[in-house]
Design a protein around this motif. Structure first.
Motif, PDB file in Angstrom:
ATOM      1  N   ASP A 113       0.810  -1.217   0.000  1.00 23.07           N
ATOM      2  CA  ASP A 113       0.000   0.000   0.000  1.00 23.07           C
ATOM      3  C   ASP A 113       0.844   1.268   0.000  1.00 23.07           C
ATOM      4  O   ASP A 113       0.426   2.286  -0.530  1.00 23.07           O
ATOM      5  CB  ASP A 113      -0.982  -0.002   1.166  1.00 23.07           C
ATOM      6  N   LEU A 114       2.043   1.199   0.572  1.00 20.84           N
ATOM      7  CA  LEU A 114       2.955   2.344   0.515  1.00 20.84           C
ATOM      8  C   LEU A 114       3.537   2.508  -0.886  1.00 20.84           C
ATOM      9  O   LEU A 114       3.963   3.593  -1.264  1.00 20.84           O
ATOM     10  CB  LEU A 114       4.080   2.186   1.540  1.00 20.84           C
ATOM     11  N   GLY A 115       3.535   1.440  -1.659  1.00 19.87           N
ATOM     12  CA  GLY A 115       4.015   1.520  -3.043  1.00 19.87           C
ATOM     13  C   GLY A 115       5.469   1.152  -3.227  1.00 19.87           C
ATOM     14  O   GLY A 115       6.027   1.356  -4.297  1.00 19.87           O
ATOM     15  N   ILE A 116       6.104   0.584  -2.196  1.00 19.39           N
ATOM     16  CA  ILE A 116       7.520   0.247  -2.344  1.00 19.39           C
ATOM     17  C   ILE A 116       7.741  -1.188  -2.798  1.00 19.39           C
ATOM     18  O   ILE A 116       8.819  -1.516  -3.285  1.00 19.39           O
ATOM     19  CB  ILE A 116       8.334   0.560  -1.075  1.00 19.39           C
ATOM     20  N   LEU A 117       6.744  -2.059  -2.671  1.00 23.20           N
ATOM     21  CA  LEU A 117       6.863  -3.424  -3.172  1.00 23.20           C
ATOM     22  C   LEU A 117       6.633  -3.388  -4.681  1.00 23.20           C
ATOM     23  O   LEU A 117       5.552  -3.044  -5.142  1.00 23.20           O
ATOM     24  CB  LEU A 117       5.840  -4.337  -2.498  1.00 23.20           C
ATOM     25  N   GLN A 118       7.674  -3.721  -5.443  1.00 25.22           N
ATOM     26  CA  GLN A 118       7.609  -3.569  -6.893  1.00 25.22           C
ATOM     27  C   GLN A 118       7.437  -4.872  -7.665  1.00 25.22           C
ATOM     28  O   GLN A 118       6.718  -4.917  -8.647  1.00 25.22           O
ATOM     29  CB  GLN A 118       8.871  -2.865  -7.406  1.00 25.22           C
ATOM     30  N   ASP A 119       8.148  -5.940  -7.240  1.00 27.10           N
ATOM     31  CA  ASP A 119       8.120  -7.144  -8.067  1.00 27.10           C
ATOM     32  C   ASP A 119       8.475  -8.373  -7.251  1.00 27.10           C
ATOM     33  O   ASP A 119       9.165  -8.289  -6.230  1.00 27.10           O
ATOM     34  CB  ASP A 119       9.110  -7.008  -9.228  1.00 27.10           C
ATOM     35  N   VAL A 120       7.990  -9.508  -7.733  1.00 22.91           N
ATOM     36  CA  VAL A 120       8.293 -10.827  -7.196  1.00 22.91           C
ATOM     37  C   VAL A 120       8.822 -11.654  -8.359  1.00 22.91           C
ATOM     38  O   VAL A 120       8.151 -11.762  -9.390  1.00 22.91           O
ATOM     39  CB  VAL A 120       7.024 -11.495  -6.615  1.00 22.91           C
ATOM     40  N   LYS A 121      10.026 -12.211  -8.187  1.00 26.64           N
ATOM     41  CA  LYS A 121      10.641 -12.990  -9.264  1.00 26.64           C
ATOM     42  C   LYS A 121      11.100 -14.339  -8.727  1.00 26.64           C
ATOM     43  O   LYS A 121      11.688 -14.415  -7.642  1.00 26.64           O
ATOM     44  CB  LYS A 121      11.846 -12.247  -9.843  1.00 26.64           C
ATOM     45  N   LYS A 122      10.869 -15.386  -9.508  1.00 28.28           N
ATOM     46  CA  LYS A 122      11.375 -16.723  -9.186  1.00 28.28           C
ATOM     47  C   LYS A 122      12.716 -16.873  -9.880  1.00 28.28           C
ATOM     48  O   LYS A 122      12.835 -16.679 -11.084  1.00 28.28           O
ATOM     49  CB  LYS A 122      10.388 -17.793  -9.666  1.00 28.28           C
ATOM     50  N   LEU A 123      13.747 -17.195  -9.091  1.00 30.24           N
ATOM     51  CA  LEU A 123      15.082 -17.420  -9.621  1.00 30.24           C
ATOM     52  C   LEU A 123      15.397 -18.908  -9.551  1.00 30.24           C
ATOM     53  O   LEU A 123      14.695 -19.666  -8.875  1.00 30.24           O
ATOM     54  CB  LEU A 123      16.118 -16.633  -8.809  1.00 30.24           C
ATOM     55  N   ASP A 124      16.460 -19.335 -10.210  1.00 24.67           N
ATOM     56  CA  ASP A 124      16.859 -20.740 -10.162  1.00 24.67           C
ATOM     57  C   ASP A 124      17.111 -21.207  -8.735  1.00 24.67           C
ATOM     58  O   ASP A 124      16.788 -22.333  -8.375  1.00 24.67           O
ATOM     59  CB  ASP A 124      18.121 -20.983 -11.006  1.00 24.67           C
ATOM     60  N   ASN A 125      17.681 -20.325  -7.928  1.00 25.45           N
ATOM     61  CA  ASN A 125      18.060 -20.717  -6.574  1.00 25.45           C
ATOM     62  C   ASN A 125      17.216 -20.060  -5.479  1.00 25.45           C
ATOM     63  O   ASN A 125      17.633 -19.993  -4.335  1.00 25.45           O
ATOM     64  CB  ASN A 125      19.543 -20.406  -6.329  1.00 25.45           C
TER      65      ASN A 125
END
Length: 169
Positions: free
Chosen positions: A45-57
């Motif tokens: 809600d503050l707007g600082i969470l931008q992205d979630v990414k799945k990496l190999d590890n």
């Protein structure tokens, strides 16, 4: 069904991006992470969470601080890792991204409402500062520096309350 406000196209774009993600469970878990300087306000809600990414590890969570050098970033990083690790996600890393720069346009409508509920005037693109206590528009700037660098201190001329205004960036 969520209504995406057209008066805030930046938030609408963020919301659409989140809804299209393959990792809804992670986004939802991150709704349990709050900004340590703003009680009850989530990093979404503050707007600082931008992205979630799945990496190999593992996983990478991208956040954009409200300003460079924000002291809350370390605590937020720890909380993100803890929440996801407790839910069984391993290899969680938080990446601080500075582009695009955070702006108050990223704050959700719920975030602005929450700021008012904790007596902080939410950001306004025209810098119209209404008192979050009584709603009066008769307010005056006391100091460009409030309780944190992203806020200014104001006083209401009607109810005489001092309050923070979350500066518009």
């Amino acid at each position: 069904m969520d209504i995406i406000p057209t008066v805030n196209p930046v938030f609408a774009e963020r919301l659409a991006y989140r809804k299209q993600s393959r990792f809804q469970q992670v986004w939802d878990l991150l709704d349990k992470v709050y900004d340590p300087e703003l009680p009850g306000l989530t990093i979404w809600d503050l707007g600082i969470l931008q992205d979630v990414k799945k990496l190999d590890n593992g996983w990478q969570i991208d956040i954009t601080p409200t300003y460079s050098g924000c002291p809350a970033v370390d605590a937020i990083n720890q909380d993100v890792v803890e929440v996801l690790s407790n839910a069984g996600f391993i290899g969680v890393k938080v990446k601080v991204v500075l582009a695009p720069a955070w702006s108050t346009e990223m704050v959700s409508p719920a975030g602005k409402k929450h700021l008012r509920s904790i007596n902080i005037a939410p950001p306004d693109e025209n810098d119209n500062v209404d008192c979050p206590v009584c709603g009066s528009s008769h307010t005056k700037l006391v100091s460009q520096f409030g309780s944190t660098a992203c806020k200014a201190l104001y006083q209401c001329d009607d109810c005489f309350e001092n309050f923070d205004y979350f500066k518009h960036f």
